[in-house]
Design an enzyme around this catalytic site. Structure first.
Site, mmCIF file in Angstrom:
data_model
loop_
_atom_site.group_PDB
_atom_site.id
_atom_site.type_symbol
_atom_site.label_atom_id
_atom_site.label_comp_id
_atom_site.label_asym_id
_atom_site.label_seq_id
_atom_site.Cartn_x
_atom_site.Cartn_y
_atom_site.Cartn_z
ATOM 1 N N GLU A 110 2.256 -9.116 11.572
ATOM 2 C CA GLU A 110 1.971 -8.693 10.203
ATOM 3 C C GLU A 110 3.282 -8.427 9.462
ATOM 4 O O GLU A 110 3.466 -8.815 8.325
ATOM 5 C CB GLU A 110 1.116 -7.428 10.253
ATOM 6 C CG GLU A 110 0.657 -6.948 8.895
ATOM 7 C CD GLU A 110 -0.284 -5.749 8.985
ATOM 8 O OE1 GLU A 110 -0.425 -5.190 10.096
ATOM 9 O OE2 GLU A 110 -0.859 -5.384 7.951
ATOM 10 N N ASP A 147 0.776 -1.234 0.000
ATOM 11 C CA ASP A 147 0.000 0.000 0.000
ATOM 12 C C ASP A 147 0.812 1.291 0.000
ATOM 13 O O ASP A 147 0.600 2.167 -0.808
ATOM 14 C CB ASP A 147 -0.905 0.026 1.234
ATOM 15 C CG ASP A 147 -1.718 -1.238 1.402
ATOM 16 O OD1 ASP A 147 -1.549 -2.164 0.589
ATOM 17 O OD2 ASP A 147 -2.511 -1.297 2.328
#
Ligand code: GLC
Length: 438
Positions: A401, A177
Site C-alpha cells: 500500500e 486521510d
C-alpha cells in the site's frame, strides 16, 4: 516470476469480476481513486477489463437531486464485514439521487482522477492496436456524460461561491486521510461518543494506522453528513470541517484539462464553457495557496481562511495541474532528503512519521502524478529520478500500500492493486519514455 507477472497476478487476485479490491481484507470494496489507477494497470494487459473497472465505478454515480453527478469514495458492490465503516454506516440508502442505483455507496467523494486516467488509457490503447483504439474511443464516449456530471458536481456542491478552490468536508475525501495538514482543522471536530468497532487494526499494525482520536472525529463527520440529509447547502453552511485541499484542487484541475481534451477528441457537441471558466478561475485562485515558507502549494482551512502551511506531497502536484509556479527546485530538495522517492510529508517537518498513514510514507501513484508534472514543466531528469526510485522500491519490496521513505520497506496492506497498476503502467519498460502518459 518477473515483476510484471507479479503485478498482473495481484490485479487478477484482487479482481472481483468487474471491479478490483485495493487489497483483500483491509479494503473489501471498490474505492474511487484506486479504481482509476487500477484501470490504468489493467489496460497494460487486459484492455476490456480496464474499461469495465471504470464502468463499474460509475454504476454508483448518483443521478438527480442536489448531488447529481456525485461519485462516492466507496462503491459497496458486494457485502463484506471486514471493513468499518461499511454500507449500513453511511445511511445513503434512499438518499435523493440514489433511487435508481443497484450499488450502495458512501456519502463522500475522493480525488477525481478519472478523466486523466481515461485519457492515459486511451493513449495506451492507441499504441496497442487499431482495434483496441476503436474500442477505447467507444468506451470514452460512453464515459463522457458521467465524467462531465462528476466535474460539475464538484464545482456545484463544493464551490458554490465560485472561488475557484473546491473544498472538502471529510479528511477521507482527500484520499490522504491522516495527513498532518488536517491536524488543525480536525482538532475542532467533536469526537463521537457512539460505540463502533474499527476493523483496520485486525489487518495492519497500529503503528502504521491512524490513532483512535482520528477515528472518533471522522466517524462524527460521517454521521454529521447523514444528519444533514447529504444536502450540500446545509453541509457547507455548518460542517465543522471545511478544507481547501490542494491535492483535490490539483487533481480536479488536471482532470478538467484532460476531460476537455477528451470532449474535443470525441467531437462532443455539448456546451462545456462552464468547465473552461472553472479551470480559469482555479488557475488564478490557486496562487493564494503558495507557501513562501516551503516553496510549494499548500492547503487552506476554509473556515478560518488560514493556510495549512504543511509541506505534503499533494502540494507538489502543481506542475501536474499546470499551475504557474516551478516545482523543480523544491522537488529536487525533497529528493535529496530521503533515499526512496517522494514521501507524503517532507522529512524535515516536525510532523513527519515515516511509518504512519499519510504522515511520511511513499505512495507510488502520487509519485507517478508528480513525475508526470515535472516532465511537463521541463524537469525530465527529476521525473526520471522519481521513476528510478519507484522502480527500485518495487524491485526491493514488491507491491505494498505504501513504503518507508527511509528504508524502502513495504508497509500497510500487501498485494496492493494501485502499487501493481502503477508499476505496470509507469515503471514498466514499454512506457518509460512517456513518464506517465499523455
Ligand atoms: C485508504 C487511503 C485512500 C485509499 C483507500 C483504499 O483509505 O487513505 O486514499 O483510497 O485506503 O486504498
Amino acid at each position: 516470476m518477473s515483476l510484471n507477472q507479479q503485478a498482473r497476478a495481484i490485479l487478477t487476485g484482487n479482481d472481483r469480476g468487474g471491479y478490483t479490491l485495493p487489497t483483500d481484507g483491509l479494503y473489501p470494496f471498490q474505492w474511487n481513486w484506486d479504481a482509476s489507477v487500477t484501470a490504468l494497470g489493467w489496460m497494460c494487459f487486459a484492455p476490456a477489463r480496464a474499461w469495465e473497472e471504470m464502468r463499474w465505478l460509475f454504476k454508483g454515480q448518483w443521478q438527480g437531486g442536489p448531488n447529481d453527478g456525485f461519485l462516492a469514495h466507496i462503491a459497496f458492490h458486494a457485502p463484506s464485514d471486514s471493513y468499518f465503516p461499511g454500507a449500513d454506516e453511511w445511511g445513503t440508502d434512499g438518499a435523493p439521487g440514489t433511487e435508481a442505483l443497484r450499488t450502495r455507496t458512501s456519502s463522500i467523494s475522493q480525488p477525481p482522477l478519472h478523466a486523466t486516467m481515461v485519457r492515459w488509457m486511451w493513449h495506451r490503447a492507441q499504441a496497442i492496436s487499431p482495434q483496441a483504439a476503436a474500442e477505447a474511443a467507444e468506451q470514452v464516449r460512453g464515459l463522457l456524460p458521467g465524467l462531465l456530471a462528476h466535474h460539475r458536481w464538484w464545482y456545484r456542491a463544493r464551490d458554490p461561491d465560485r472561488s475557484g478552490l473546491v473544498l472538502n468536508i471529510h479528511p477521507w475525501e482527500t484520499g490522504m486521510d491522516n495527513s498532518p495538514a488536517w491536524d488543525v482543522p480536525l482538532a475542532r471536530v467533536p469526537q463521537t461518543t457512539r460505540p463502533y468497532t474499527r476493523h483496520d487494526l485486525g489487518h495492519v499494525d497500529a503503528s502504521m494506522r491512524p490513532p483512535q482520536s482520528f477515528y472518533d472525529r471522522v466517524v462524527y463527520l460521517m454521521d454529521f453528513n447523514r444528519a444533514q440529509d447529504f444536502d450540500p447547502v446545509k453541509i457547507l453552511a455548518s460542517c465543522p470541517y471545511r478544507v481547501q485541499d490542494v491535492g483535490i484542487i490539483s487533481i480536479l484541475q488536471r482532470a478538467g484539462i484532460d476531460l476537455l481534451a477528451l470532449c474535443a477528441a470525441c467531437a462532443w457537441d455539448g456546451d462545456v464553457q462552464d468547465l473552461h471558466a472553472a479551470l480559469a478561475r482555479t488557475h488564478n485562485a490557486v496562487e493564494a495557496l503558495w507557501s513562501t515558507r516551503w516553496n510549494q502549494y499548500v492547503s487552506r482551512d476554509a473556515i478560518t481562511g488560514e493556510l495549512l502551511d504543511v509541506p505534503t506531497s499533494s502540494g507538489l502536484l502543481g506542475a501536474y495541474a499546470g499551475f504557474r509556479h516551478d516545482l523543480g527546485p523544491t522537488v529536487a530538495a525533497w529528493l535529496a532528503e530521503t533515499p526512496y522517492a517522494l514521501p507524503s510529508t517532507r522529512s524535515g517537518f516536525p510532523g513527519f512519521e515515516p511509518l504512519r498513514y499519510w504522515r511520511g510514507p511513499v505512495w507510488q501513484h502520487v509519485n507517478m502524478l508528480i513525475a508526470d508534472g515535472l516532465q511537463r514543466q521541463g524537469h525530465a531528469h527529476l521525473a526520471q529520478a522519481i521513476q528510478a526510485c519507484s522502480a527500485a522500491l518495487f524491485d526491493a519490496s514488491g507491491f505494498h500500500e505504501y513504503y518507508d521513505p527511509l528504508t524502502g520497506r513495504g508497509l500497510g496492506g500487501r498485494a496492493f492493486s494501485w502499487a501493481a497498476a502503477t508499476c505496470l503502467h509507469w515503471t514498466d519498460g514499454a512506457m518509460k519514455k512517456q513518464a506517465g502518459g499523455a
